[in-house]
Scaffold this motif. Structure first.
Motif, short mmCIF file in Angstrom:
data_model
loop_
_atom_site.label_atom_id
_atom_site.label_comp_id
_atom_site.label_asym_id
_atom_site.label_seq_id
_atom_site.Cartn_x
_atom_site.Cartn_y
_atom_site.Cartn_z
N LEU A 188 0.84 -1.20 0.00
CA LEU A 188 0.00 0.00 0.00
C LEU A 188 0.88 1.26 0.00
O LEU A 188 0.68 2.17 -0.80
CB LEU A 188 -0.93 0.00 1.21
N ILE A 189 1.87 1.30 0.87
CA ILE A 189 2.78 2.45 0.95
C ILE A 189 3.56 2.60 -0.36
O ILE A 189 3.63 3.69 -0.92
CB ILE A 189 3.76 2.30 2.14
N ARG A 190 4.13 1.52 -0.82
CA ARG A 190 4.93 1.59 -2.06
C ARG A 190 4.09 2.01 -3.26
O ARG A 190 4.51 2.83 -4.07
CB ARG A 190 5.61 0.25 -2.33
N HIS A 191 2.91 1.42 -3.34
CA HIS A 191 2.05 1.74 -4.49
C HIS A 191 1.63 3.21 -4.47
O HIS A 191 1.65 3.87 -5.49
CB HIS A 191 0.81 0.83 -4.49
N ARG A 192 1.32 3.70 -3.29
CA ARG A 192 0.85 5.08 -3.17
C ARG A 192 1.96 6.10 -3.38
O ARG A 192 1.78 7.11 -4.03
CB ARG A 192 0.19 5.28 -1.79
N TYR A 193 3.14 5.83 -2.81
CA TYR A 193 4.19 6.85 -2.82
C TYR A 193 5.29 6.64 -3.85
O TYR A 193 5.86 7.61 -4.31
CB TYR A 193 4.80 6.99 -1.42
N THR A 194 5.61 5.41 -4.21
CA THR A 194 6.67 5.26 -5.19
C THR A 194 6.13 5.16 -6.61
O THR A 194 6.80 5.53 -7.55
CB THR A 194 7.57 4.04 -4.91
N LYS A 195 4.93 4.68 -6.73
CA LYS A 195 4.34 4.57 -8.06
C LYS A 195 3.47 5.79 -8.39
O LYS A 195 3.01 5.93 -9.50
CB LYS A 195 3.52 3.29 -8.18
N CYS A 201 0.48 6.52 -7.58
CA CYS A 201 -0.89 6.15 -7.92
C CYS A 201 -1.86 6.82 -6.94
O CYS A 201 -1.60 6.89 -5.75
CB CYS A 201 -1.01 4.64 -7.84
N SER A 202 -2.96 7.27 -7.43
CA SER A 202 -3.97 7.87 -6.55
C SER A 202 -4.67 6.76 -5.77
O SER A 202 -4.71 5.60 -6.20
CB SER A 202 -5.00 8.66 -7.35
N LEU A 203 -5.22 7.12 -4.63
CA LEU A 203 -5.95 6.14 -3.82
C LEU A 203 -7.17 5.61 -4.58
O LEU A 203 -7.54 4.45 -4.43
CB LEU A 203 -6.38 6.75 -2.50
N GLU A 204 -7.78 6.46 -5.37
CA GLU A 204 -8.95 6.03 -6.14
C GLU A 204 -8.58 4.95 -7.14
O GLU A 204 -9.29 3.95 -7.29
CB GLU A 204 -9.60 7.24 -6.85
N ASP A 205 -7.44 5.12 -7.83
CA ASP A 205 -6.98 4.12 -8.79
C ASP A 205 -6.63 2.81 -8.09
O ASP A 205 -6.98 1.73 -8.54
CB ASP A 205 -5.76 4.62 -9.57
N LEU A 206 -5.93 2.94 -6.97
CA LEU A 206 -5.54 1.76 -6.21
C LEU A 206 -6.78 1.04 -5.67
O LEU A 206 -6.85 -0.19 -5.71
CB LEU A 206 -4.61 2.17 -5.06
N ALA A 207 -7.76 1.80 -5.18
CA ALA A 207 -8.99 1.20 -4.65
C ALA A 207 -9.72 0.42 -5.75
O ALA A 207 -10.17 -0.70 -5.51
CB ALA A 207 -9.89 2.29 -4.08
N GLN A 208 -9.78 1.00 -6.91
CA GLN A 208 -10.45 0.33 -8.03
C GLN A 208 -9.70 -0.95 -8.39
O GLN A 208 -10.32 -2.00 -8.60
CB GLN A 208 -10.51 1.27 -9.23
N HIS A 209 -8.38 -0.88 -8.40
CA HIS A 209 -7.54 -2.04 -8.73
C HIS A 209 -7.72 -3.16 -7.69
O HIS A 209 -7.72 -4.34 -8.04
CB HIS A 209 -6.07 -1.61 -8.81
N GLN A 210 -7.87 -2.79 -6.43
CA GLN A 210 -8.00 -3.77 -5.35
C GLN A 210 -9.46 -4.08 -5.00
O GLN A 210 -9.72 -4.83 -4.06
CB GLN A 210 -7.27 -3.29 -4.10
N SER A 211 -10.39 -3.48 -5.73
CA SER A 211 -11.83 -3.67 -5.47
C SER A 211 -12.19 -3.31 -4.03
O SER A 211 -12.92 -4.04 -3.34
CB SER A 211 -12.26 -5.11 -5.78
N LYS A 212 -11.64 -2.20 -3.56
CA LYS A 212 -11.94 -1.68 -2.24
C LYS A 212 -12.39 -0.23 -2.39
O LYS A 212 -12.21 0.37 -3.44
CB LYS A 212 -10.71 -1.73 -1.33
N SER A 213 -12.92 0.33 -1.32
CA SER A 213 -13.31 1.74 -1.40
C SER A 213 -12.10 2.62 -1.13
O SER A 213 -11.18 2.23 -0.38
CB SER A 213 -14.41 2.05 -0.38
N ALA A 214 -12.09 3.79 -1.71
CA ALA A 214 -11.00 4.74 -1.48
C ALA A 214 -10.96 5.15 -0.01
O ALA A 214 -9.88 5.33 0.56
CB ALA A 214 -11.16 5.97 -2.37
N GLY A 215 -12.10 5.26 0.61
CA GLY A 215 -12.17 5.61 2.03
C GLY A 215 -11.49 4.56 2.91
O GLY A 215 -10.78 4.90 3.86
N ALA A 216 -11.72 3.29 2.59
CA ALA A 216 -11.10 2.21 3.37
C ALA A 216 -9.58 2.25 3.20
O ALA A 216 -8.83 2.10 4.17
CB ALA A 216 -11.64 0.85 2.93
N LEU A 217 -9.13 2.47 1.98
CA LEU A 217 -7.68 2.56 1.75
C LEU A 217 -7.09 3.79 2.43
O LEU A 217 -5.98 3.73 2.96
CB LEU A 217 -7.37 2.60 0.25
#
Length: 176
Positions: free
Chosen positions: A126-133, A135-151
């Motif tokens: 989660l940390i690496r994806h958000r800060y080194t890549k 990626c926005s939380l919304e994109d990551l949430a969609q990729h992981q099938s989770k809500s942006a709020g939960a992430l």
């Protein structure tokens, strides 16, 4: 601070040298907020306007963090007036207490690496994806099938745990 060429050059060097730390400090006060860049720019503007007030030989970063904290508070007040959700005053105050101890960047990076290795694999990712890549939380949430709020909540908890761990490592000394 007199406006001679050498002192001006030193001041610009201090501002440039600490941009990463300033951005990180602002991000820590405004997690997930798209206005971080604007607040950093406003902070730099105030730092430049107040360059005459900086006492050569004092701790530039502590001074810059204070200015950044005020800029974040101004942005927070503006967000409140616009009806956006903001941190409560107590949380804002606790987050804005900068670490005034002098630790070199390498020491901090070693502590962070040690603490990152102690995280669970999913937290590290989660940390690496958000800060080194980047990626926005919304994109990551969609990729992981989770809500942006939960992430966002997970990211907040992981960052808090990392900060606590890094602070502890810096106090206790180098991780073994």
């Amino acid at each position: 601070m007199s406006e001679n060429s050498e002192s001006l050059q030193q001041y610009v060097q201090l501002m440039t040298q600490h941009q990463g730390a300033l951005r990180a400090f602002i991000v820590s006060l405004m997690p997930g907020n798209p206005d971080v860049g604007d607040v950093l720019q406003e902070t730099n503007l105030v730092l430049w306007q107040k360059r005459e007030q900086f006492e050569k030989g004092s701790k530039f970063l502590a001074w810059a963090f204070t200015i950044a904290r005020y800029q974040v508070m101004q942005q927070r007040d503006k967000a409140k007036r616009d009806g956006r959700l903001v941190f409560c005053d107590e949380l804002m105050h606790s987050l804005s207490e900068p670490d005034t101890e002098d630790h070199d960047d390498e020491q901090q990076l070693r502590a962070l690496e040690h603490c990152m290795n102690r995280l669970r694999a999913a937290e590290r990712e989660l940390i690496r994806h958000r800060y080194t890549k980047g990626c926005s939380l919304e994109d990551l949430a969609q990729h992981q099938s989770k809500s942006a709020g939960a992430l966002r909540a997970s990211l907040f908890r992981v960052r808090a745990a990392l900060k606590k761990c890094v602070d502890r490592q810096l106090v206790e000394g180098d991780p073994a």
